[in-house]
Write an enzyme that holds these catalytic residues in place. Structure first.
Site, PDB file in Angstrom:
ATOM      1  N   LYS A   1      -5.450  -6.649  -0.915  1.00  0.00           N
ATOM      2  CA  LYS A   1      -5.212  -6.153   0.439  1.00  0.00           C
ATOM      3  C   LYS A   1      -5.263  -7.337   1.398  1.00  0.00           C
ATOM      4  CE  LYS A   1      -7.001  -3.027   3.948  1.00  0.00           C
ATOM      5  NZ  LYS A   1      -8.015  -2.022   4.289  1.00  0.00           N
TER       6      LYS A   1
ATOM      7  N   LYS B   1      -1.180  -4.200  -0.973  1.00  0.00           N
ATOM      8  CA  LYS B   1      -0.980  -3.723   0.390  1.00  0.00           C
ATOM      9  C   LYS B   1      -0.956  -4.895   1.361  1.00  0.00           C
ATOM     10  CE  LYS B   1      -3.543  -1.225   3.824  1.00  0.00           C
ATOM     11  NZ  LYS B   1      -4.808  -0.719   4.197  1.00  0.00           N
TER      12      LYS B   1
END
Ligand code: PBG
Ligand code: ZN
Length: 326
Positions: free
Chosen positions: A196, A249
Site C-alpha cells: 500500500k 493499492k
C-alpha cells in the site's frame, strides 16, 4: 518480397476468432464494491468529491446491498464512519461499533448471499486520523497491533467473512491471525493490504471516511512510490505471517507491482482501484473528454491483465450493469 510467416492480423479480422484467443476476461465474479457506513438519520449522504458514492446509514446500506446483490456483485468491502472518535480508536473494536452493527444486520438480512469483507484500520476511529495509536508524536507500531487484533476479532464475531488490514503496521497479519486462531476463527481469511503506497490518490476517500490525518502524513507506515523491490519484501512478509490474499493499492499507477506480484507471489491477488482513480475518470468523462463506459472497461481490464484476481472498485455497479448486458 517474402511474406512474414506470422501475421498477427490474420487472427484479428474476425470477431469470433478474436473471442477465441482473448487472454483476459472481465466478469462480475471478480468485483468488490466498497461501501461506507455511518450512524446517522439520513439513509444516505452524497460524498462531494466522489460523484455517485455515498455514506449510508445501516438501513440505507441494506438497501444498497440489495441492489449490489441483484447486479450479481459477489462481495462488498465495508468501511465504518463512527460517531465518536478517540485517541485509541475504540469504535474499531467496540461490539456496538458501526461496522460490527452493520455486519450483524447484513448477516441477519442476507445470510451467506453476500460476501462481507471488513476493512481493518484505526484511521476512521482515531481523533488524530492516523492508522495507529500515537505515542510521543509518532505511531506506536506494537501497541497498535493489539488494538487491530481486537478489532479483527470484533468484526469476525459480528459475522465478517474476510478481514482486510489496511493499516500497514509491521506484524499486523501475524497478530490478527494469532488472535483469530486462538478464538476459533481459523477458517476466516485475511486479505492484506500488503503493498500500500503513500499515494496522493486517497484524498477523496478521506472525505468519505472522514479520516484525514490531523497532523503529519502516513509516510512512516505506507510505502514510498519510487520503490518496487520493497513491495516484494512487504508482500513476502505478509505471506509468511499468514496472509491468504495479497493486495496492491492503488491499482492503475502500480500495475508494475501487480505484474511483479503475479510472477513472484503464489497467493490470490487483489487490486484496489482507489478513490483518486475513480475521480479522475469520472471527472474527465463528465466533462465529455473521455468515453465513460469505454474507459472504465479498459482500465478495469488492464488491472485484470496485470494480474489481479480480485478488483475492488467504485465502478463495480456500473461495470456489473454493462457486463450483465454483455
Ligand atoms: C485507510 C484506507 C485508505 C484507503 C483504504 N483504506 C486511505 C488512507 O490510507 O489514507 C483508500 C481507499 C481509496 O482511496 O479509495 N487505511
Ligand atoms: Zn488507516
Amino acid at each position: 518480397m517474402r511474406f512474414p510467416e506470422y501475421r498477427p492480423r490474420r487472427l484479428r479480422r474476425n470477431e469470433k476468432l478474436r473471442g477465441l484467443i482473448q487472454e483476459t476476461e472481465l466478469s462480475r465474479q471478480h468485483l468488490v464494491y466498497p461501501l461506507f457506513v455511518k450512524e446517522m438519520a439520513e439513509e444516505r449522504i452524497p460524498i462531494p468529491s466522489m460523484k455517485d458514492v455515498y455514506q449510508f446509514s445501516i438501513d440505507g446500506l441494506l438497501k444498497e446491498i440489495e441492489q449490489v446483490k441483484s447486479l450479481s456483485i459477489p462481495a462488498v468491502l465495508l468501511f465504518g464512519v463512527p460517531e465518536h472518535k478517540d485517541e485509541v480508536g475504540s469504535g474499531a473494536f467496540d461490539d456496538n461499533g458501526i461496522v460490527q452493527k452493520a455486519v450483524r444486520e447484513i448477516r441477519k438480512r442476507f445470510g451467506a448471499e453476500i460476501l462481507v469483507i471488513t476493512d481493518l484500520c484505526l484511521c476512521e476511529y482515531t481523533s488524530h486520523g492516523h492508522c495507529g495509536i500515537i505515542k510521543n508524536g509518532d505511531v506506536d507500531n506494537d501497541e497498535t497491533l493489539k488494538i487491530l487484533a481486537r478489532s479483527a476479532l470484533a468484526q469476525v464475531e459480528a459475522g465478517s467473512d474476510v478481514v482486510a488490514p489496511s493499516d500497514m503496521m509491521d506484524g499486523r497479519v501475524r497478530a490478527v491471525r494469532q488472535l483469530l486462531d486462538e478464538r476459533g476463527f481459523q477458517h476466516v481469511p485475511i486479505m492484506s493490504y500488503a503493498a500500500k503506497y503513500a499515494s496522493g490518490l486517497y484524498s477523496p476517500f478521506r472525505d468519505a471516511a472522514e479520516s484525514t490525518p490531523q497532523f503529519g502524513d502516513r509516510r512512516s507506515y505506507q510505502m514510498d512510490p519510487p520503490n518496487q523491490r520493497e513491495a516484494l519484501r512487504e508482500m513476502q512478509l505478509d505471506v509468511e505471517e499468514g496472509a491468504d490474499i495479497i493486495m496492491v493499492k492503488p491499482a492503475l499507477f502500480y500495475l508494475d507491482i501487480l505484474a511483479l506480484a503475479r510472477r513472484e507471489i503464489n497467493r490470490p491477488l487483489a487490486a484496489y482501484s482507489v478513490s483518486g482513480e475513480y475521480v479522475m475518470i469520472k471527472t474527465a468523462a463528465s466533462m465529455g473528454y473521455l468515453d465513460y463506459q469505454r474507459i472504465v472497461l479498459e482500465s478495469t481490464l488492464s488491472i485484470r491483465r496485470a494480474g489481479a484476481d480480485i478488483i475492488i472498485t467504485y465502478f463495480a455497479k456500473d461495470l456489473a450493469g454493462w457486463l450483465q448486458r454483455g
